[in-house]
Design a protein around this motif. Sequence first.
Motif, PDB file in Angstrom:
ATOM      1  N   GLU A   1      -9.307  -3.446  -5.671  1.00 57.73           N
ATOM      2  CA  GLU A   1      -8.357  -2.317  -5.622  1.00 57.73           C
ATOM      3  C   GLU A   1      -7.538  -2.393  -4.356  1.00 57.73           C
ATOM      4  O   GLU A   1      -6.324  -2.229  -4.368  1.00 57.73           O
ATOM      5  CB  GLU A   1      -9.131  -0.998  -5.610  1.00 57.73           C
ATOM      6  CG  GLU A   1      -9.391  -0.382  -6.966  1.00 57.73           C
ATOM      7  CD  GLU A   1     -10.069   0.961  -6.810  1.00 57.73           C
ATOM      8  OE1 GLU A   1     -11.307   1.033  -6.959  1.00 57.73           O
ATOM      9  OE2 GLU A   1      -9.358   1.933  -6.479  1.00 57.73           O
ATOM     10  N   LEU A   2      -8.258  -2.615  -3.243  1.00 52.85           N
ATOM     11  CA  LEU A   2      -7.582  -2.684  -1.956  1.00 52.85           C
ATOM     12  C   LEU A   2      -6.575  -3.825  -1.940  1.00 52.85           C
ATOM     13  O   LEU A   2      -5.451  -3.682  -1.456  1.00 52.85           O
ATOM     14  CB  LEU A   2      -8.609  -2.882  -0.835  1.00 52.85           C
ATOM     15  CG  LEU A   2      -8.047  -2.810   0.584  1.00 52.85           C
ATOM     16  CD1 LEU A   2      -7.552  -1.410   0.875  1.00 52.85           C
ATOM     17  CD2 LEU A   2      -9.112  -3.217   1.601  1.00 52.85           C
ATOM     18  N   LEU A   3      -7.006  -4.942  -2.516  1.00 52.83           N
ATOM     19  CA  LEU A   3      -6.130  -6.112  -2.597  1.00 52.83           C
ATOM     20  C   LEU A   3      -4.817  -5.747  -3.282  1.00 52.83           C
ATOM     21  O   LEU A   3      -3.727  -6.057  -2.806  1.00 52.83           O
ATOM     22  CB  LEU A   3      -6.847  -7.200  -3.385  1.00 52.83           C
ATOM     23  CG  LEU A   3      -6.186  -8.551  -3.531  1.00 52.83           C
ATOM     24  CD1 LEU A   3      -5.877  -9.153  -2.184  1.00 52.83           C
ATOM     25  CD2 LEU A   3      -7.106  -9.476  -4.296  1.00 52.83           C
ATOM     26  N   GLN A   4      -4.940  -5.050  -4.399  1.00 53.36           N
ATOM     27  CA  GLN A   4      -3.749  -4.660  -5.148  1.00 53.36           C
ATOM     28  C   GLN A   4      -2.859  -3.743  -4.327  1.00 53.36           C
ATOM     29  O   GLN A   4      -1.641  -3.903  -4.287  1.00 53.36           O
ATOM     30  CB  GLN A   4      -4.170  -3.958  -6.435  1.00 53.36           C
ATOM     31  CG  GLN A   4      -3.005  -3.596  -7.324  1.00 53.36           C
ATOM     32  CD  GLN A   4      -3.419  -3.685  -8.779  1.00 53.36           C
ATOM     33  OE1 GLN A   4      -4.504  -3.259  -9.137  1.00 53.36           O
ATOM     34  NE2 GLN A   4      -2.558  -4.226  -9.596  1.00 53.36           N
ATOM     35  N   MET A   5      -3.497  -2.780  -3.652  1.00 54.42           N
ATOM     36  CA  MET A   5      -2.722  -1.838  -2.841  1.00 54.42           C
ATOM     37  C   MET A   5      -1.932  -2.567  -1.758  1.00 54.42           C
ATOM     38  O   MET A   5      -0.759  -2.291  -1.511  1.00 54.42           O
ATOM     39  CB  MET A   5      -3.661  -0.827  -2.166  1.00 54.42           C
ATOM     40  CG  MET A   5      -4.233   0.214  -3.104  1.00 54.42           C
ATOM     41  SD  MET A   5      -5.616   1.114  -2.368  1.00 54.42           S
ATOM     42  CE  MET A   5      -4.815   2.040  -1.091  1.00 54.42           C
ATOM     43  N   VAL A   6      -2.602  -3.513  -1.110  1.00 51.52           N
ATOM     44  CA  VAL A   6      -1.950  -4.236  -0.011  1.00 51.52           C
ATOM     45  C   VAL A   6      -0.806  -5.097  -0.532  1.00 51.52           C
ATOM     46  O   VAL A   6       0.273  -5.137   0.058  1.00 51.52           O
ATOM     47  CB  VAL A   6      -2.980  -5.113   0.735  1.00 51.52           C
ATOM     48  CG1 VAL A   6      -2.307  -6.050   1.715  1.00 51.52           C
ATOM     49  CG2 VAL A   6      -3.999  -4.238   1.442  1.00 51.52           C
ATOM     50  N   ARG A   7      -1.048  -5.743  -1.652  1.00 48.64           N
ATOM     51  CA  ARG A   7      -0.045  -6.669  -2.170  1.00 48.64           C
ATOM     52  C   ARG A   7       1.188  -5.956  -2.693  1.00 48.64           C
ATOM     53  O   ARG A   7       2.300  -6.479  -2.654  1.00 48.64           O
ATOM     54  CB  ARG A   7      -0.634  -7.546  -3.296  1.00 48.64           C
ATOM     55  CG  ARG A   7      -1.509  -8.669  -2.796  1.00 48.64           C
ATOM     56  CD  ARG A   7      -0.695  -9.763  -2.133  1.00 48.64           C
ATOM     57  NE  ARG A   7      -1.551 -10.825  -1.610  1.00 48.64           N
ATOM     58  CZ  ARG A   7      -1.841 -10.962  -0.313  1.00 48.64           C
ATOM     59  NH1 ARG A   7      -1.359 -10.112   0.592  1.00 48.64           N
ATOM     60  NH2 ARG A   7      -2.619 -11.952   0.086  1.00 48.64           N
ATOM     61  N   THR A   8       1.019  -4.757  -3.230  1.00 47.68           N
ATOM     62  CA  THR A   8       2.176  -4.074  -3.817  1.00 47.68           C
ATOM     63  C   THR A   8       2.981  -3.303  -2.774  1.00 47.68           C
ATOM     64  O   THR A   8       4.013  -2.731  -3.080  1.00 47.68           O
ATOM     65  CB  THR A   8       1.757  -3.124  -4.943  1.00 47.68           C
ATOM     66  OG1 THR A   8       0.712  -2.265  -4.459  1.00 47.68           O
ATOM     67  CG2 THR A   8       1.248  -3.889  -6.153  1.00 47.68           C
ATOM     68  N   ASN A   9       2.495  -3.272  -1.546  1.00 47.15           N
ATOM     69  CA  ASN A   9       3.223  -2.569  -0.483  1.00 47.15           C
ATOM     70  C   ASN A   9       4.103  -3.566   0.270  1.00 47.15           C
ATOM     71  O   ASN A   9       3.655  -4.610   0.697  1.00 47.15           O
ATOM     72  CB  ASN A   9       2.206  -1.923   0.468  1.00 47.15           C
ATOM     73  CG  ASN A   9       2.874  -1.205   1.621  1.00 47.15           C
ATOM     74  OD1 ASN A   9       3.481  -1.820   2.502  1.00 47.15           O
ATOM     75  ND2 ASN A   9       2.769   0.114   1.629  1.00 47.15           N
TER      76      ASN A   9
END
Lengths: 397, 153
Positions: free
Chosen positions: B76-84
Motif C-alpha cells: 500500500e505504502l509503495l503505491q502511495m509513494v509511487r503515485t505522488n
Amino acid sequence: MCIRDSFGITPSEPQVLDLLKWLRQAGNDEFFVSSRLSSHYPEAEDYASKASGVVVVGVSKLRSTYVLWFRQEQVQTVRWAGDPAKTAQTSLGAVHPRHSFSQWTEIVRGSSVPWLDEQIEAAHEFRGAILEIVLGRAEELAEMAAGLQLANTELEAFSYSISHDLRAPFRHISGFSRLLREAEGERMGEQGRHYLEVIESSARFAGQLVDGLLDFSRLARTVPVMVPVDLARLADSEWQAVLAGEAQGDAHRRVEFSRTPLPTVVGDPQLLRQVLRNLFSNAVKYTARQPAPFIRVEATERDGEYIVSIRDNGVGFDQQYAGKLFGVFQRLHRIEEFEGTGIGLANVRRIVGRHGGRAWAEGEVGKGATFFFSLPIAPNGEQGTDERFEAHFDRRG
Amino acid sequence: MSALKPILIVEDNPNDLALTLNALEKSRLANEVVIARDGAEAADYLFRRGEHADRPPGNPAVVLLDLKLPKIDGLELLQMVRTNEETGRTPIVLLTSSREERDVITGYKLGVNAYVVKPVEFAEFVQAIQDLGVFWAVLNEPPPGSARVSRHG
C-alpha cells in the motif's frame, strides 16, 4: 466395454457388444424390449436360436453399463386346418395352402415367448433402482472429493503459513547468536564459541528445511504448464548450473558428464528443470569422494513412456531402503557425511507424478546409484498453447 | 559538507530491526538512518506530515521497506509513494520473508526498485543489506568531482 458376468445361454461377447452398439446408435440404449429381435436388427439372425427375445436396460451412460436378458427362440409350428400336401389349384385367386404354409412358418421363426407386461415393468423398476443407487453413490463420492479437496487446500495453506512465519524467528536465532559470538566470543572460550556455532548452524539448517517445505508445498499449488520441452538442452544447461553451484568450493573437481540423445517431452519447463537440477546435484554430492566421478544420462522409450536414467559412480545406497529415498525429509546417509534436507527427491517424485510419470532408483553401497523417472509420451494433462507459454514466462520472470 | 540523504527503514519487528541496523553499521554507510515502525509512520515521514511535518524537504536516498506492516502495509505504502509526484522516484527496496509470487509481481508492477528476500543465514543478511546500502545510498567519500555532493534532495 466387456462382459463382466453372464449366466445361462447368451450370444457371444462380440455379438452382445455389437447389439449394444446398434442400440446406442439408434438412441435406444436406455430401455429396449423385443421378443423378435432379428426383425429389428437383422444381424441377430445369427444367434436367433439363443436369443430371439431381449430386454436391455442401460444403467449408466457415462460408464456404458448395461444389463441384458435373453430369451431363446421358440419355433412355433402352426398347423393349417387343411392338408398342406393338397394339390394346389392354379386358377387365379385360389388359395395355395402349401405356399401359405411355408410362409407362415417363416414368420414364427426368430421369436421368443413374448414378454409379459409385469416383466417389462419389473425391468423398468430394476433400472430405476440401480440408477438411484448409482446416483447416490456418485453424489457421495463427489461430496467426499470436495471435502478432501478442501482439507487438502487448508493443509497446504496451513503448512505454507507456518513455514513462512518460521523464517523470521530462525533468522533472529541465527543473527543474534552471531552477534553474541562477535561481542563476547573472546571471553567465552572454545567451548562457548562451539556451542554458539551449533546454535547458528542449526538455525541455518532449520531455515533450509523451512525453505524446502515451502518449495514442496508450492508445487502442490502450481498448475503445470505443459509444452514441448527439449530435455537434451535442459539437461545440458542444468548440468552447467549445478556444476557452477556445487563445485564452487572445490575448483579441482572434475565430474565427467555424458548423455545419450534425449527426447523432446511434453511438460512444464520450470518443474522439469527442478527435477534435473535435484538429480544432478545429488549425483555431484554423492560422488564427492570418488577419484574419477562420472554421471551418465540415458533415455529409452518403452510402453508409451520415456524412461530417463541418471547414473553415478558415487557412494550408492542400500537397495533395501530404496523405497524410503523419495519420502519427505528422508535420508539414507548421515548428515555429517552428506549435507542436505532430504526433500530434493520428494520434489522429484511429486513433479514427475504431476506429469503422469513415476520416479524410482537402484543402487548398491559403494558402487553408485541410478535414478529413473518416466514421462508419458502423450500425456492426458492440459496441453499448453503458445500464449500460455508466454504468460507462464511472464509470471515466472 | 555533503548533502547525504537519509536511509529510511520501515520495519515493525524489533529483532529484524536490530539485525538490519547492525548490518548497516557494518557496512559503514555515513547516511543518517531514519526508522519507522509501521506504514503510517513511514507515510508521515515520506509525505512530511504529522510528527515529520517540519523535517527538511527531500526524499530519502533509499527506503528499505518490509512487506508486512501494521496500519499501512508495504505494498500500500509503495503505491502511495509511487503515485505522488514529489516522492514518486524515491528508490524503494522491499525486504521481506515472503517469496510468494503474487507479492513479487505486485511489487514490481508497483515499481519497486528491488525485492530482496531476507535470508535466514545472518552473514548473508549482512551482505544483502550492505549491497543494498552501498548500491543505493551514498558513501561517506563520494568520488572526486561528483555532482552528487552539491545536489539538493
